[in-house]
Write a protein that holds these residues in place. Sequence first.
Motif, PDB file in Angstrom:
ATOM      1  N   GLN A  33       0.839  -1.195   0.000  1.00 39.93           N
ATOM      2  CA  GLN A  33       0.000   0.000   0.000  1.00 39.93           C
ATOM      3  C   GLN A  33       0.870   1.238   0.000  1.00 39.93           C
ATOM      4  OE1 GLN A  33      -3.388   0.038   2.749  1.00 39.93           O
ATOM      5  NE2 GLN A  33      -2.867   2.135   3.313  1.00 39.93           N
ATOM      6  N   THR A  34       0.510   2.188  -0.852  1.00 39.00           N
ATOM      7  CA  THR A  34       1.202   3.465  -0.841  1.00 39.00           C
ATOM      8  C   THR A  34       0.312   4.514  -0.187  1.00 39.00           C
ATOM      9  OG1 THR A  34       2.291   5.166  -2.188  1.00 39.00           O
ATOM     10  CG2 THR A  34       0.452   3.992  -3.202  1.00 39.00           C
ATOM     11  N   SER A  35       0.814   5.160   0.840  1.00 39.00           N
ATOM     12  CA  SER A  35       0.131   6.173   1.636  1.00 39.00           C
ATOM     13  C   SER A  35      -1.012   5.573   2.448  1.00 39.00           C
ATOM     14  CB  SER A  35      -0.363   7.336   0.767  1.00 39.00           C
ATOM     15  OG  SER A  35      -0.731   8.447   1.568  1.00 39.00           O
ATOM     16  N   LEU A  36      -1.856   6.439   3.006  1.00 36.71           N
ATOM     17  CA  LEU A  36      -2.923   6.030   3.906  1.00 36.71           C
ATOM     18  C   LEU A  36      -4.265   6.588   3.428  1.00 36.71           C
ATOM     19  CD1 LEU A  36      -1.181   6.915   7.301  1.00 36.71           C
ATOM     20  CD2 LEU A  36      -1.123   4.714   6.102  1.00 36.71           C
ATOM     21  N   MET A  37      -5.329   5.885   3.760  1.00 31.27           N
ATOM     22  CA  MET A  37      -6.653   6.393   3.432  1.00 31.27           C
ATOM     23  C   MET A  37      -6.921   7.700   4.166  1.00 31.27           C
ATOM     24  SD  MET A  37      -9.224   5.900   1.534  1.00 31.27           S
ATOM     25  CE  MET A  37     -10.798   6.775   1.385  1.00 31.27           C
ATOM     26  N   SER A  38      -6.428   7.837   5.382  1.00 30.96           N
ATOM     27  CA  SER A  38      -6.641   9.071   6.123  1.00 30.96           C
ATOM     28  C   SER A  38      -5.946  10.257   5.460  1.00 30.96           C
ATOM     29  CB  SER A  38      -6.159   8.918   7.569  1.00 30.96           C
ATOM     30  OG  SER A  38      -4.779   8.604   7.612  1.00 30.96           O
ATOM     31  N   ALA A  39      -4.870   9.992   4.702  1.00 28.95           N
ATOM     32  CA  ALA A  39      -4.203  11.069   3.972  1.00 28.95           C
ATOM     33  C   ALA A  39      -5.086  11.570   2.842  1.00 28.95           C
ATOM     34  CB  ALA A  39      -2.854  10.596   3.437  1.00 28.95           C
ATOM     35  N   LEU A  40      -5.766  10.644   2.156  1.00 28.85           N
ATOM     36  CA  LEU A  40      -6.719  11.074   1.118  1.00 28.85           C
ATOM     37  C   LEU A  40      -7.842  11.890   1.732  1.00 28.85           C
ATOM     38  CD1 LEU A  40      -7.460   8.248  -1.484  1.00 28.85           C
ATOM     39  CD2 LEU A  40      -6.017  10.276  -1.738  1.00 28.85           C
ATOM     40  N   ILE A  41      -8.367  11.432   2.855  1.00 30.66           N
ATOM     41  CA  ILE A  41      -9.437  12.160   3.529  1.00 30.66           C
ATOM     42  C   ILE A  41      -8.986  13.579   3.865  1.00 30.66           C
ATOM     43  CG2 ILE A  41     -10.846  12.260   5.624  1.00 30.66           C
ATOM     44  CD1 ILE A  41     -11.803  10.143   3.694  1.00 30.66           C
ATOM     45  N   ALA A  42      -7.702  13.727   4.200  1.00 30.73           N
ATOM     46  CA  ALA A  42      -7.161  15.039   4.576  1.00 30.73           C
ATOM     47  C   ALA A  42      -6.819  15.916   3.383  1.00 30.73           C
ATOM     48  CB  ALA A  42      -5.918  14.850   5.444  1.00 30.73           C
ATOM     49  N   GLY A  43      -6.910  15.362   2.164  1.00 29.94           N
ATOM     50  CA  GLY A  43      -6.632  16.157   0.973  1.00 29.94           C
ATOM     51  C   GLY A  43      -5.212  16.050   0.449  1.00 29.94           C
ATOM     52  N   ILE A  44      -4.519  14.951   0.757  1.00 35.53           N
ATOM     53  CA  ILE A  44      -3.160  14.722   0.248  1.00 35.53           C
ATOM     54  C   ILE A  44      -3.295  13.964  -1.077  1.00 35.53           C
ATOM     55  CG2 ILE A  44      -0.857  13.867   0.788  1.00 35.53           C
ATOM     56  CD1 ILE A  44      -1.988  15.992   2.709  1.00 35.53           C
ATOM     57  N   TYR A  45      -3.348  14.705  -2.180  1.00 40.06           N
ATOM     58  CA  TYR A  45      -3.659  14.127  -3.483  1.00 40.06           C
ATOM     59  C   TYR A  45      -2.474  14.050  -4.440  1.00 40.06           C
ATOM     60  CZ  TYR A  45      -8.385  15.450  -1.899  1.00 40.06           C
ATOM     61  OH  TYR A  45      -9.544  15.626  -1.186  1.00 40.06           O
ATOM     62  N   GLU A  46      -1.322  14.543  -4.050  1.00 39.86           N
ATOM     63  CA  GLU A  46      -0.175  14.533  -4.957  1.00 39.86           C
ATOM     64  C   GLU A  46       0.380  13.112  -5.066  1.00 39.86           C
ATOM     65  OE1 GLU A  46       0.758  16.926  -6.791  1.00 39.86           O
ATOM     66  OE2 GLU A  46      -0.294  18.639  -5.908  1.00 39.86           O
ATOM     67  N   GLY A  47       0.522  12.631  -6.293  1.00 43.20           N
ATOM     68  CA  GLY A  47       1.040  11.294  -6.500  1.00 43.20           C
ATOM     69  C   GLY A  47       2.504  11.175  -6.139  1.00 43.20           C
ATOM     70  N   THR A  48       2.848  10.092  -5.453  1.00 44.89           N
ATOM     71  CA  THR A  48       4.233   9.870  -5.037  1.00 44.89           C
ATOM     72  C   THR A  48       4.801   8.555  -5.570  1.00 44.89           C
ATOM     73  OG1 THR A  48       3.456   8.862  -2.980  1.00 44.89           O
ATOM     74  CG2 THR A  48       3.972  11.220  -2.924  1.00 44.89           C
ATOM     75  N   THR A  49       3.938   7.683  -6.026  1.00 42.72           N
ATOM     76  CA  THR A  49       4.365   6.362  -6.498  1.00 42.72           C
ATOM     77  C   THR A  49       3.902   6.173  -7.938  1.00 42.72           C
ATOM     78  OG1 THR A  49       4.145   5.474  -4.252  1.00 42.72           O
ATOM     79  CG2 THR A  49       4.251   3.877  -6.055  1.00 42.72           C
ATOM     80  N   SER A  50       4.802   5.760  -8.813  1.00 41.58           N
ATOM     81  CA  SER A  50       4.458   5.573 -10.218  1.00 41.58           C
ATOM     82  C   SER A  50       3.759   4.231 -10.429  1.00 41.58           C
ATOM     83  CB  SER A  50       5.716   5.639 -11.091  1.00 41.58           C
ATOM     84  OG  SER A  50       6.521   4.497 -10.892  1.00 41.58           O
ATOM     85  N   ILE A  51       3.054   4.123 -11.542  1.00 42.95           N
ATOM     86  CA  ILE A  51       2.406   2.860 -11.892  1.00 42.95           C
ATOM     87  C   ILE A  51       3.458   1.779 -12.089  1.00 42.95           C
ATOM     88  CG2 ILE A  51       0.883   1.694 -13.528  1.00 42.95           C
ATOM     89  CD1 ILE A  51      -0.425   3.868 -11.752  1.00 42.95           C
ATOM     90  N   ALA A  52       4.597   2.128 -12.650  1.00 47.31           N
ATOM     91  CA  ALA A  52       5.678   1.154 -12.809  1.00 47.31           C
ATOM     92  C   ALA A  52       6.113   0.605 -11.456  1.00 47.31           C
ATOM     93  CB  ALA A  52       6.856   1.805 -13.528  1.00 47.31           C
TER      94      ALA A  52
END
Length: 261
Positions: A33-52
């Motif tokens: 898993q990359t990042s946390l669901m609570s981070a999305l809830i807080a508005g952390i939307y910048e991508g940090t992990t590539s699809i590759a």
Amino acid sequence: MRELSNSQCACSFDVAKEYALYHQTTGEGEIYQTSLMSALIAGIYEGTTSIAQLREHGDFGLGTFDQLDGELIAFDQDVYQLKSDGSANPATMEQKTPFAVMTFFNADIELPLNAAMTRSEVHDLIDKMVPSDNIFCAVRIDGVFDFVRTRTVPKQTPPYRPMLEAIKAQPTFSFAHRHGVVAGFRSPQYTTGINVPGYHEHFITDDRQGGGHIQDYRVSSGVLQIGKVSKLVIDTPTSDGFLNANLAPDDIRSAIEKAEK
């Protein structure tokens, strides 16, 4: 859950249940898993992990894209972006995600669905197959669906609003009498805030032209596969937004429930 009317399905259910009980405490493989669901809830939307990078950790999963630009669904080593305009397109290896959950799918249980079932009935069936809520399950359904209702969050721009604000404008889509794939996870209740506790599922049509985050469905026939997983690896961001966010608010459970509707 109502009784399965088809004798073949009932027989398969019994065989699968016996197998599931025999292997009740097992669960090989690993969820990345990359990042946390609570981070999305807080508005952390910048991508940090590539699809590759995601592909290095699995061939099956779900998530979202940079700036919350649609829903991610992955299976059979393919990754698709389900956008708010209703389209579905193969993701490029360079695209990034702020939140995703991946695994190498390995079905411990496979069960034909020969009787029509609602989403809640399918979930009840899985809960009977894997009676412990304390391990993860990867869930896949290949089937014909009487209907599927989905939603897809539109791309966000800075300054980012919290997720419960962002989803107010999300479009919904309805699919009737369609073949397709459901890819999802059942996560333990103790993962609240880390992940989505309970069921989190995405859908894509058989022509790979549409889909989204599932709100509801009814499957008329198909094949249900369940893979039990007992390992979880989390890669947390190091951005200022993540490091300064409140990732454990008092209302996190209710916020996730609202976001996942």
